[in-house]
Each structure stands twice: as structure tokens, then as C-alpha cells.
Design an enzyme around this catalytic site. Structure first.
Site, PDB file in Angstrom:
ATOM      1  N   ASP A 177       0.860  -1.175   0.000  1.00  0.00           N
ATOM      2  CA  ASP A 177       0.000   0.000   0.000  1.00  0.00           C
ATOM      3  C   ASP A 177       0.899   1.227   0.000  1.00  0.00           C
ATOM      4  O   ASP A 177       1.512   1.562   1.017  1.00  0.00           O
ATOM      5  CB  ASP A 177      -0.922   0.030   1.224  1.00  0.00           C
ATOM      6  CG  ASP A 177      -1.973   1.137   1.146  1.00  0.00           C
ATOM      7  OD1 ASP A 177      -1.681   2.177   0.514  1.00  0.00           O
ATOM      8  OD2 ASP A 177      -3.059   0.975   1.709  1.00  0.00           O
ATOM      9  N   ALA A 237     -12.664  -7.558  -2.698  1.00  0.00           N
ATOM     10  CA  ALA A 237     -12.695  -6.104  -2.892  1.00  0.00           C
ATOM     11  C   ALA A 237     -13.576  -5.741  -4.089  1.00  0.00           C
ATOM     12  O   ALA A 237     -14.775  -5.491  -3.947  1.00  0.00           O
ATOM     13  CB  ALA A 237     -11.279  -5.570  -3.051  1.00  0.00           C
ATOM     14  N   ARG A 238     -12.991  -5.687  -5.267  1.00  0.00           N
ATOM     15  CA  ARG A 238     -13.710  -5.373  -6.499  1.00  0.00           C
ATOM     16  C   ARG A 238     -13.191  -6.271  -7.611  1.00  0.00           C
ATOM     17  O   ARG A 238     -11.982  -6.458  -7.771  1.00  0.00           O
ATOM     18  CB  ARG A 238     -13.521  -3.897  -6.885  1.00  0.00           C
ATOM     19  CG  ARG A 238     -14.216  -2.915  -5.956  1.00  0.00           C
ATOM     20  CD  ARG A 238     -15.726  -2.981  -6.105  1.00  0.00           C
ATOM     21  NE  ARG A 238     -16.433  -2.008  -5.271  1.00  0.00           N
ATOM     22  CZ  ARG A 238     -16.914  -2.260  -4.065  1.00  0.00           C
ATOM     23  NH1 ARG A 238     -16.756  -3.475  -3.535  1.00  0.00           N
ATOM     24  NH2 ARG A 238     -17.555  -1.328  -3.378  1.00  0.00           N
ATOM     25  N   ASP A 262     -14.942 -13.580  -4.443  1.00  0.00           N
ATOM     26  CA  ASP A 262     -16.244 -13.158  -3.941  1.00  0.00           C
ATOM     27  C   ASP A 262     -16.820 -12.048  -4.807  1.00  0.00           C
ATOM     28  O   ASP A 262     -18.004 -11.739  -4.720  1.00  0.00           O
ATOM     29  CB  ASP A 262     -16.127 -12.681  -2.485  1.00  0.00           C
ATOM     30  CG  ASP A 262     -17.491 -12.435  -1.864  1.00  0.00           C
ATOM     31  OD1 ASP A 262     -18.334 -13.352  -1.913  1.00  0.00           O
ATOM     32  OD2 ASP A 262     -17.722 -11.329  -1.342  1.00  0.00           O
ATOM     33  N   GLU A 267     -20.235  -8.612 -12.682  1.00  0.00           N
ATOM     34  CA  GLU A 267     -20.794  -9.307 -11.531  1.00  0.00           C
ATOM     35  C   GLU A 267     -22.305  -9.367 -11.654  1.00  0.00           C
ATOM     36  O   GLU A 267     -22.936  -8.298 -11.760  1.00  0.00           O
ATOM     37  CB  GLU A 267     -20.394  -8.576 -10.240  1.00  0.00           C
ATOM     38  CG  GLU A 267     -20.755  -9.339  -8.978  1.00  0.00           C
ATOM     39  CD  GLU A 267     -20.211  -8.657  -7.736  1.00  0.00           C
ATOM     40  OE1 GLU A 267     -18.976  -8.716  -7.528  1.00  0.00           O
ATOM     41  OE2 GLU A 267     -21.018  -8.057  -7.009  1.00  0.00           O
ATOM     42  N   HIS A 286     -20.656 -12.492  -3.808  1.00  0.00           N
ATOM     43  CA  HIS A 286     -20.493 -11.205  -3.125  1.00  0.00           C
ATOM     44  C   HIS A 286     -21.136 -11.249  -1.736  1.00  0.00           C
ATOM     45  O   HIS A 286     -22.008 -10.440  -1.401  1.00  0.00           O
ATOM     46  CB  HIS A 286     -21.089 -10.071  -3.959  1.00  0.00           C
ATOM     47  CG  HIS A 286     -20.490  -8.728  -3.644  1.00  0.00           C
ATOM     48  ND1 HIS A 286     -20.339  -7.739  -4.568  1.00  0.00           N
ATOM     49  CD2 HIS A 286     -20.004  -8.207  -2.480  1.00  0.00           C
ATOM     50  CE1 HIS A 286     -19.794  -6.668  -4.018  1.00  0.00           C
ATOM     51  NE2 HIS A 286     -19.584  -6.932  -2.743  1.00  0.00           N
TER      52      HIS A 286
END
Length: 328
Positions: A177, A237-238, A262, A267, A286
């Protein structure tokens, strides 16, 4: 007593604002009507509104709504990203907004922790192999959790929450990060590394980054190819963070790798997507974020924020225009 309204998707209202949160909110707000949807906001309803209590299905705070609600000063948003409702006019008017995004980090982190530990035991691999063979799966060289290396991509709210949970286990935790606070990471026992090093040295990589133009497709063929033997990629996350064509290609060739998705892009995945049939990918719909009554954390967080607002105390989860720009 301030004047308030509940305005949001009625199908999610009780999940977010349960009886306890509503009782706490209504100690400070006079709410003259049952929960409304955004399309029922008329000028007469908005005229005396001071505090908007909302969540999924929130109205967009555009110039027309703000003109009809001249007394509006605070928005309690019992959901995640506030981008759907904020406007330049809202910021210019000085309306304050606070979000329950931090509350949503808890269930995501819990789900990520469960999948990280399960991955280190090769849990999903055995489930899928046994189902495909209709017979017990052959045991392999499981990594196990003790001393394993877990890499987190992003130390935002969910990444930090996941790191806190991982700290209770005998794991080596590292993170990528570029905006992380090294001191904060150090307090959690997290080593900051580059993205390439993280993928090449982690037994499990867990994605927690926001989706921005810079992060879209950040996990491509090169990083996937570099992963350790038997490593697992987890994405809560995405979906757009991962180049899914590259994922299918690399994991089709490297069957030692595994992915728990997930979230996907699109999606849900299109019908017939290989993500559903590959033996080393599992897709969940999700479910990592707040579900059902887990969303009541959001409502309680907003009730607590309202109490602080009324007492003249700083808001813990307030989002400012400059802060939102930095996140982008």
C-alpha cells in the site's frame, strides 16, 4: 429535538436500522413519517429536514433537493461509499456527511480471515476434487497456517481490519500500500513490501484495494505467474482489480494455484464463464460484506455518530470533500 427523515431502500431499512438503532436515533430526532423512498421526497416533506438518515437507495443531494431542504445540515449514511449521493452543491452548502463504511470492514475481514485459513489447509481444493471424482480427494502437501506468509493488497479499512484479525494467528503478514502509514503497519506487525515482492513471496494474497483507474486490472498475468507454488488469490474487494482473462489463462496452466473470488467483473459472471467450472477457482456471490442483520452494525454506527453530533463532539466517520478526493 432535530427534524429528521429515514430515506432509503425499504427492503434494507430494517436490516440497517434495527429497533436498537432507531430508538437511539429517535432520542434526538423527530421523524414525522415512516421510512420514505427517494422518489417520494417532495418540497413540503423536505422543508424542515435537518438530519437525513439513509443508506442504500439514498437520494442524490443535487441542487434541486438542497433548494427544497434549506435546513439540511447532516447526512447519516448507513452504507459504504458515499459517491452515489454527494454532489459539488452539497459540499458547497456545507452539509456534513458521515458513512458506515468502517462498519462494513468487519464482516469483510471476517470472511477474508476464514478464506485465508481455509486456503492454507487447501480446504476448497479438497471439496472440489472430491465432488469432481465422487470419491475422497487425495491429500497433498498442505501449507498449514503456522508461519505461512499472507499478503494484503491495501491497508484501507478492510485491509487494516483483516490485519488485526490475522495478528491473532501465527502468520507472517505483509502488505502493499503506497499510502500506508509505516508506523501503523508496524504496530500491527505488518511488513510493507512492493507489489511484485508481495505476489512472489506470499502463500495467500488477499485483495482489499479500491477500484480506481490506477488499480483496474492491477492483478495481471505477470503477477499471477509469479505466485509461489500452491498459492491462493482471494478477492473480496472489487472484481475489476483482476484481469480475469489472464486469471483464467494462468490458472488453466498452473493448476497448483487457486483463486477464491467473492467479486467478479462483470458481476455476476456471464453464463458459461469458465470461472464456474475450473477446478482451481471458486466463486461466491459477493457475500463478504454485511448481510442481513450484520448490516445493523451500520445503523448503530450512525446512531452513535448522531449522538456525537448532538453533543458537539467530533464525528468519527465523517467524510470530507478533500478526504474523498484523496481516496480517489
Amino acid at each position: 429535538m432535530l427534524n429528521g427523515l429515514y430515506v432509503m431502500d425499504p427492503n434494507r431499512f430494517d436490516d440497517v436500522y434495527g429497533p436498537q438503532a432507531r430508538a437511539a436515533i429517535e432520542r434526538h430526532l423527530a421523524i414525522p413519517s415512516p421510512p420514505l423512498t427517494a422518489d417520494r421526497l417532495t418540497p413540503d416533506v423536505l422543508a424542515d429536514l435537518q438530519v437525513l438518515v439513509t443508506g442504500w437507495g439514498a437520494p442524490r443531494l443535487d441542487a434541486e433537493l438542497l433548494a427544497a431542504a434549506p435546513k439540511l445540515s447532516l447526512v447519516l449514511y448507513g452504507a459504504g461509499s458515499i459517491r452515489p449521493l454527494v454532489t459539488p452543491e452539497m459540499w458547497a452548502r456545507g452539509v456534513r456527511v458521515t458513512s458506515a463504511a468502517i462498519a462494513n470492514a468487519t464482516p469483510v475481514a471476517e470472511f477474508a480471515l476464514s478464506q485465508i485459513l481455509y486456503a492454507l489447509k487447501h480446504g476448497w481444493r479438497y471439496v472440489l476434487a472430491a465432488r469432481a471424482a465422487a470419491a475422497p480427494a487425495a491429500r497433498g502437501p498442505e501449507i498449514g497456517a503456522y508461519g505461512a506468509v499472507v499478503g494484503l493488497v491495501s491497508l484501507g479499512a478492510t485491509g487494516l481490519a483483516t490485519a488485526r484479525l490475522l495478528a491473532h494467528h501465527d502468520l507472517v503478514v505483509q502488505a502493499y500500500d503506497p499510502y500506508a502509514d509505516p508506523a501503523q503497519a508496524g504496530r500491527l506487525g505488518v511488513r510493507l513490501v512492493g507489489l511484485a515482492e508481495l505476489f512472489a513471496t506470499s502463500d495467500v494474497v488477499s485483495l482489499h484495494a479500491p477500484l480506481t483507474p490506477e488499480t483496474r486490472g492491477i492483478v495481471g498475468a505477470g503477477l499471477l505467474e509469479s505466485m509461489k507454488p500452491d498459492a491462493t488469490l482471494i478477492n473480496t474487494a472489487r472484481g475489476g482489480l483482476v484481469d480475469e482473462a489472464a486469471l483464467v489463462d494462468v490458472l488453466g496452466r498452473r493448476t497448483d494455484l487457486f483463486a477464491v473470488l467473492d467479486v467478479t467483473d462483470p458481476e455476476p459472471p456471464v453464463t458459461g464463464s469458465p470461472l464456474f467450472t475450473m477446478p482451481n477457482i471458486v466463486v461466491t456471490p459477493h457475500v463478504a460484506g454485511s448481510l442481513g442483520h450484520e448490516r445493523r452494525r451500520h445503523g448503530q454506527a450512525m446512531a452513535d455518530e448522531l449522538a456525537r453530533y448532538v453533543a458537539g463532539e467530533p464525528l468519527l466517520y465523517e467524510i470530507t470533500e478533500s478526504g474523498l478526493a484523496r481516496r480517489a
